[in-house]
Design an enzyme around this catalytic site. Structure first.
Site, PDB file in Angstrom:
ATOM      1  N   ARG A  80       0.806  -1.226   0.000  1.00  0.00           N
ATOM      2  CA  ARG A  80       0.000   0.000   0.000  1.00  0.00           C
ATOM      3  C   ARG A  80       0.841   1.279   0.000  1.00  0.00           C
ATOM      4  O   ARG A  80       0.580   2.208  -0.769  1.00  0.00           O
ATOM      5  CB  ARG A  80      -0.912   0.038   1.243  1.00  0.00           C
ATOM      6  CG  ARG A  80      -2.174  -0.732   1.110  1.00  0.00           C
ATOM      7  CD  ARG A  80      -2.533  -1.348   2.439  1.00  0.00           C
ATOM      8  NE  ARG A  80      -1.540  -2.357   2.755  1.00  0.00           N
ATOM      9  CZ  ARG A  80      -1.625  -3.628   2.346  1.00  0.00           C
ATOM     10  NH1 ARG A  80      -2.671  -4.018   1.697  1.00  0.00           N
ATOM     11  NH2 ARG A  80      -0.657  -4.500   2.604  1.00  0.00           N
ATOM     12  N   THR A  81       1.807   1.351   0.891  1.00  0.00           N
ATOM     13  CA  THR A  81       2.485   2.633   1.077  1.00  0.00           C
ATOM     14  C   THR A  81       3.267   3.010  -0.173  1.00  0.00           C
ATOM     15  O   THR A  81       3.145   4.125  -0.697  1.00  0.00           O
ATOM     16  CB  THR A  81       3.408   2.567   2.306  1.00  0.00           C
ATOM     17  OG1 THR A  81       2.655   2.050   3.408  1.00  0.00           O
ATOM     18  CG2 THR A  81       3.948   3.939   2.662  1.00  0.00           C
ATOM     19  N   LYS A 113      26.229  -3.393  -1.295  1.00  0.00           N
ATOM     20  CA  LYS A 113      27.689  -3.248  -1.411  1.00  0.00           C
ATOM     21  C   LYS A 113      28.255  -2.515  -0.209  1.00  0.00           C
ATOM     22  O   LYS A 113      29.439  -2.168  -0.194  1.00  0.00           O
ATOM     23  CB  LYS A 113      28.028  -2.461  -2.679  1.00  0.00           C
ATOM     24  CG  LYS A 113      27.497  -3.071  -3.955  1.00  0.00           C
ATOM     25  CD  LYS A 113      27.788  -2.127  -5.128  1.00  0.00           C
ATOM     26  CE  LYS A 113      26.862  -2.388  -6.292  1.00  0.00           C
ATOM     27  NZ  LYS A 113      26.852  -1.282  -7.238  1.00  0.00           N
ATOM     28  N   ARG A 115      11.224   4.018   3.438  1.00  0.00           N
ATOM     29  CA  ARG A 115      10.843   3.027   4.452  1.00  0.00           C
ATOM     30  C   ARG A 115      12.080   2.224   4.780  1.00  0.00           C
ATOM     31  O   ARG A 115      12.812   1.781   3.879  1.00  0.00           O
ATOM     32  CB  ARG A 115       9.746   2.099   3.937  1.00  0.00           C
ATOM     33  CG  ARG A 115       9.541   0.911   4.862  1.00  0.00           C
ATOM     34  CD  ARG A 115       8.342   0.090   4.519  1.00  0.00           C
ATOM     35  NE  ARG A 115       7.117   0.798   4.843  1.00  0.00           N
ATOM     36  CZ  ARG A 115       5.904   0.239   4.802  1.00  0.00           C
ATOM     37  NH1 ARG A 115       5.787  -1.046   4.463  1.00  0.00           N
ATOM     38  NH2 ARG A 115       4.830   0.934   5.098  1.00  0.00           N
ATOM     39  N   HIS A 147       4.810   5.638  11.600  1.00  0.00           N
ATOM     40  CA  HIS A 147       4.350   5.511  10.212  1.00  0.00           C
ATOM     41  C   HIS A 147       3.395   6.676   9.951  1.00  0.00           C
ATOM     42  O   HIS A 147       2.181   6.519   9.860  1.00  0.00           O
ATOM     43  CB  HIS A 147       3.654   4.159  10.030  1.00  0.00           C
ATOM     44  CG  HIS A 147       3.409   3.750   8.614  1.00  0.00           C
ATOM     45  ND1 HIS A 147       3.512   4.625   7.536  1.00  0.00           N
ATOM     46  CD2 HIS A 147       3.045   2.551   8.081  1.00  0.00           C
ATOM     47  CE1 HIS A 147       3.222   3.967   6.420  1.00  0.00           C
ATOM     48  NE2 HIS A 147       2.940   2.708   6.724  1.00  0.00           N
TER      49      HIS A 147
HETATM   50  N1   CP Z   1      -0.182  -0.030   5.828  1.00  0.00           N
HETATM   51  C1   CP Z   1       1.010  -0.304   5.287  1.00  0.00           C
HETATM   52  O1   CP Z   1       2.051   0.288   5.641  1.00  0.00           O
HETATM   53  O2   CP Z   1       0.978  -1.284   4.339  1.00  0.00           O
HETATM   54  P1   CP Z   1       2.231  -1.739   3.456  1.00  0.00           P
HETATM   55  O3   CP Z   1       3.206  -2.394   4.397  1.00  0.00           O
HETATM   56  O4   CP Z   1       1.665  -2.675   2.438  1.00  0.00           O
HETATM   57  O5   CP Z   1       2.836  -0.517   2.855  1.00  0.00           O
END
Ligand code: CP
Length: 310
Positions: A47-48, A76, A97, A125
């Site tokens: 999703r993110t 590396k 991320r 998040h």
């Molecule tokens: N909600 C969320 O962070 O989903 P993903 O890990 O799929 O990005």
């Protein structure tokens, strides 16, 4: 960028902007013409990453990046700082991320362009919280004066930490923290609630005994990837499973949220219940990222009237 970098008004402005974008998709489709976003995902995501990228494409911008550290020069031995300094030369903003807590902060200090935290380990998040707030706003018309139950892995669930911290900034929330003893909310998050006079919390183990009190039930997955011990994960992973029988004890207006992905913690039969809001969250995630990207690197949205300051 974390939500602590934004004022309450700026957060409300993003909610307002996302609603405008949803209603004016064609009109806003050139807001990020000529801009490039990098999505640097050192951890898996559906999703993110895809919503950051879709948001940029829908605004007329372009995207580069990697999905998985195995495809980048980190294999590396390159540091995050060097990667970020490099990518800063290519793009207008970076969404990152990373499995390590604080990685986004390190990245933002190395960057010469805005950096957006797309999830750092078990810490925060913030853009998921924007999706959560938009879902509360659309379900209740407000993001305060709510009893919010958070259930599952409250130790490693970064979406829970971000959401609690942000709701505390708006105040008037009663938190019901539902978890086994091994997966309780970290002290720094509890401290944030304690520092907010209009907010309160209780910690309980049993979902059934409290579900009838809740306006919101925020379910979370037990975060397998953050456990040190496979046996502990297997013992705890199915502690909470929301099914129709449990949902029948909840109020008719309660909203069920989940950042997804889910494993077993919400039975598929719940998806058809009008209280299930987790796929609305997914849509809101894209709209809120469009609002964020247009605010950070885009032009003014055509026809958009900003929210009046209070
Ligand atoms: N909600 C969320 O962070 O989903 P993903 O890990 O799929 O990005």
């Amino acid at each position: 960028m974390t939500l602590d970098d934004l004022s309450r008004h700026q957060i409300l402005e993003l909610l307002h902007k996302a609603a405008y974008i949803d209603a004016h998709r064609r009109e806003v489709s050139h807001t990020c013409d000529g801009r490039v976003l990098a999505t640097l995902f050192y951890e898996p995501s559906t999703r993110t990453r895809l919503s950051f990228e879709t948001a940029m494409l829908r605004l007329g911008g372009k995207v580069i990046g990697f999905a998985g550290a195995q495809l980048a020069s980190v294999t590396k031995g390159e540091s995050i700082a060097d990667t970020i300094k490099t990518v800063s030369n290519y793009v207008d903003a970076i969404a990152i991320r990373h499995p390590k807590e604080g990685a986004a902060l390190v990245a933002s200090r190395a960057a010469s362009v805005p950096v957006i935290n797309a999830g750092d380990g078990g810490h925060m998040h913030p853009t998921q919280t924007l999706a959560d707030l938009a879902t509360l706003q659309s379900r209740f018309g407000r993001i305060t004066d709510l009893t919010v139950g958070l259930c599952g892995d409250l130790t490693f669930g970064r979406t829970v930490h971000s959401l609690i911290e942000t709701l505390c900034r708006f105040g008037n929330v009663r938190f019901v923290l539902i978890s086994p003893d091994e997966l309780k909310t970290p002290q720094y998050v509890i401290d944030r609630i304690n520092a907010t006079p209009s907010c309160s919390y209780v910690e309980v183990r049993d979902l059934v005994s409290v579900i009838g009190d809740l306006d919101v039930l925020y379910m979370t997955r037990v975060q397998k990837e953050r456990f040190f011990n496979e046996d502990d994960y297997l013992r705890l992973r199915d502690t909470y499973i929301l099914d129709e029988a449990k949902l029948s004890l909840a109020q008719p207006h309660m909203a069920v949220l989940h950042p997804l992905p889910r494993v077993n913690e919400i039975a598929v039969e719940v998806d058809d219940d009008p209280r299930a809001a987790y796929f609305e969250q997914v849509k809101n995630g894209m709209l809120m990222r469009m609002a964020l990207e247009s605010s950070v690197i885009g032009d003014e949205l055509p026809g958009y009237v900003p929210l009046e300051p209070k």
